[in-house]
Design an enzyme around this catalytic site. Sequence first.
Site, PDB file in Angstrom:
ATOM      1  CG  HIS A  10      47.654  42.871  18.460  1.00 41.39           C
ATOM      2  ND1 HIS A  10      47.268  42.023  19.481  1.00 41.39           N
ATOM      3  CD2 HIS A  10      48.842  42.385  17.994  1.00 41.39           C
ATOM      4  CE1 HIS A  10      48.181  41.072  19.620  1.00 41.39           C
ATOM      5  NE2 HIS A  10      49.135  41.258  18.729  1.00 41.39           N
ATOM      6  CG  MET A  67      51.383  38.470  22.191  1.00 41.99           C
ATOM      7  SD  MET A  67      49.814  39.338  22.104  1.00 41.99           S
ATOM      8  CE  MET A  67      48.633  38.062  22.507  1.00 41.99           C
ATOM      9  CG  ASP A  96      42.975  41.605  19.471  1.00 40.36           C
ATOM     10  OD1 ASP A  96      44.192  41.825  19.531  1.00 40.36           O
ATOM     11  OD2 ASP A  96      42.232  41.599  20.480  1.00 40.36           O
ATOM     12  CB  SER A  99      40.537  43.132  23.175  1.00 44.46           C
ATOM     13  OG  SER A  99      40.261  42.395  21.989  1.00 44.46           O
ATOM     14  CG  MET A 135      43.191  37.510  15.164  1.00 43.05           C
ATOM     15  SD  MET A 135      42.458  36.356  16.319  1.00 43.05           S
ATOM     16  CE  MET A 135      42.706  37.245  17.868  1.00 43.05           C
ATOM     17  CG  HIS A 148      43.937  45.813  21.729  1.00 42.29           C
ATOM     18  ND1 HIS A 148      45.269  46.144  21.587  1.00 42.29           N
ATOM     19  CD2 HIS A 148      43.859  44.476  21.479  1.00 42.29           C
ATOM     20  CE1 HIS A 148      45.967  45.055  21.275  1.00 42.29           C
ATOM     21  NE2 HIS A 148      45.125  44.021  21.197  1.00 42.29           N
ATOM     22  CG  ASP A 208      46.633  41.468  23.784  1.00 40.75           C
ATOM     23  OD1 ASP A 208      45.606  41.064  24.366  1.00 40.75           O
ATOM     24  OD2 ASP A 208      46.692  41.675  22.556  1.00 40.75           O
ATOM     25  N   GLY A 229      45.364  34.502  19.292  1.00 37.54           N
ATOM     26  CA  GLY A 229      44.350  33.848  18.466  1.00 37.54           C
ATOM     27  C   GLY A 229      42.947  33.921  19.050  1.00 37.54           C
ATOM     28  CG  PHE A 230      41.202  31.514  20.126  1.00 37.77           C
ATOM     29  CD1 PHE A 230      40.125  31.475  19.243  1.00 37.77           C
ATOM     30  CD2 PHE A 230      42.327  30.755  19.839  1.00 37.77           C
ATOM     31  CE1 PHE A 230      40.169  30.678  18.101  1.00 37.77           C
ATOM     32  CE2 PHE A 230      42.376  29.954  18.702  1.00 37.77           C
ATOM     33  CZ  PHE A 230      41.292  29.913  17.830  1.00 37.77           C
ATOM     34  CB  SER A 275      36.988  37.704  28.724  1.00 39.56           C
ATOM     35  OG  SER A 275      38.338  37.374  28.686  1.00 39.56           O
ATOM     36  CG  MET A 292      47.899  38.841  16.452  1.00 39.22           C
ATOM     37  SD  MET A 292      46.617  38.426  17.653  1.00 39.22           S
ATOM     38  CE  MET A 292      45.520  39.820  17.421  1.00 39.22           C
TER      39      MET A 292
HETATM   40  C1  DX5 Z   1      44.583  37.461  21.673  1.00 38.81           C
HETATM   41  C2  DX5 Z   1      44.256  38.924  21.482  1.00 38.81           C
HETATM   42  C3  DX5 Z   1      43.840  39.613  22.728  1.00 38.81           C
HETATM   43  C4  DX5 Z   1      42.608  39.036  23.357  1.00 38.81           C
HETATM   44  C5  DX5 Z   1      42.577  39.384  24.800  1.00 38.81           C
HETATM   45  O1  DX5 Z   1      45.086  36.944  20.510  1.00 38.81           O
HETATM   46  O2  DX5 Z   1      45.376  39.618  20.971  1.00 38.81           O
HETATM   47  O3  DX5 Z   1      43.719  41.012  22.569  1.00 38.81           O
HETATM   48  O4  DX5 Z   1      41.439  39.454  22.750  1.00 38.81           O
HETATM   49  O5  DX5 Z   1      41.463  38.769  25.374  1.00 38.81           O
HETATM   50  P1  DX5 Z   1      41.377  38.413  26.903  1.00 38.81           P
HETATM   51  O6  DX5 Z   1      41.563  39.688  27.665  1.00 38.81           O
HETATM   52  O7  DX5 Z   1      40.032  37.833  27.024  1.00 38.81           O
HETATM   53  O8  DX5 Z   1      42.510  37.432  27.195  1.00 38.81           O
HETATM   54 ZN    ZN Z   2      45.532  41.963  20.970  1.00 33.32          ZN
END
Ligand code: DX5
Ligand code: ZN
Length: 230
Positions: A70, A141, A39, A12, A41, A37, A177, A146-147, A200, A72
């Site tokens: 993805h 999920m 993300d 990601s 938001m 990937h 994810d 969100g983070f 991460s 969100m």
């Molecule tokens: C969360 C995202 C994920 C996130 C994963 O809302 O959809 O893709 O970035 O991050 P890690 O692998 O650090 O949990």
């Molecule tokens: Zn994601």
Amino acid sequence: MSFDRSIKIAPSILSADFANFGQEIQTIEAQGADWVHVDVMDGHFVPNLTFGPPAVKAFRPHVKTFMDVHLMIAPVDPYIEAYAEAGADMITAHVEAGPHIHRTLQAIKAQGVKAGVSLNPGTPLDSIEYVLDLVDMVLIMTVNPGFGGQKFIHSGVAKTRLLRQMIGDRPIHIQIDGGVTTETAPLVAEAGADVLVAGSAVFKGGSVDNPRVYGDNIRAIRAAAEAART
Ligand code: DX5
Ligand code: ZN
């Protein structure tokens, strides 16, 4: 792209250096990423804001593998065309983002891109039973979205196992994810997941000037997941 259930690692880019996406994408691909990937938001469906269609369009020329977007966001439908035109290979929408997930998935398919449906940790699997034949992927999920950097929610493992049974021999990927690490990847791989998103756990300790760390992180997650399959 032909369908298979081999383990695919999808970093990601939420965890990448935001001042340097082009090189970050090229570097993770050179180091073995299978998909990229992205993300998206909206500060409404989830409490964070990231990439609009122009940003995704700017990533596109750097992605040589497969760009998995993805979403969100809520509502979803007004933005599907823009993200498809920005170059998404797959667009994933959340079942919780509106009352008409079937219509949303039809709209994604109508753009000629692959369609994914995503479930938050608190959402039951039966919410997607009647749309399974419309999708190329289900995203489970394992954090509340969100983070990046949150802790893996373990109820996603049993959910993955049930989803794998529900899918049977249909060509549908199972993506995980949130909180994927060398410790949690084996749990979901054994339960039937094939696409592992990791933010991460891929980017930690590395940089475009120290790319080998990204490669080591990707290989470690893949090896842990593959070992759980055998
Ligand atoms: C969360 C995202 C994920 C996130 C994963 O809302 O959809 O893709 O970035 O991050 P890690 O692998 O650090 O949990
Ligand atoms: Zn994601």
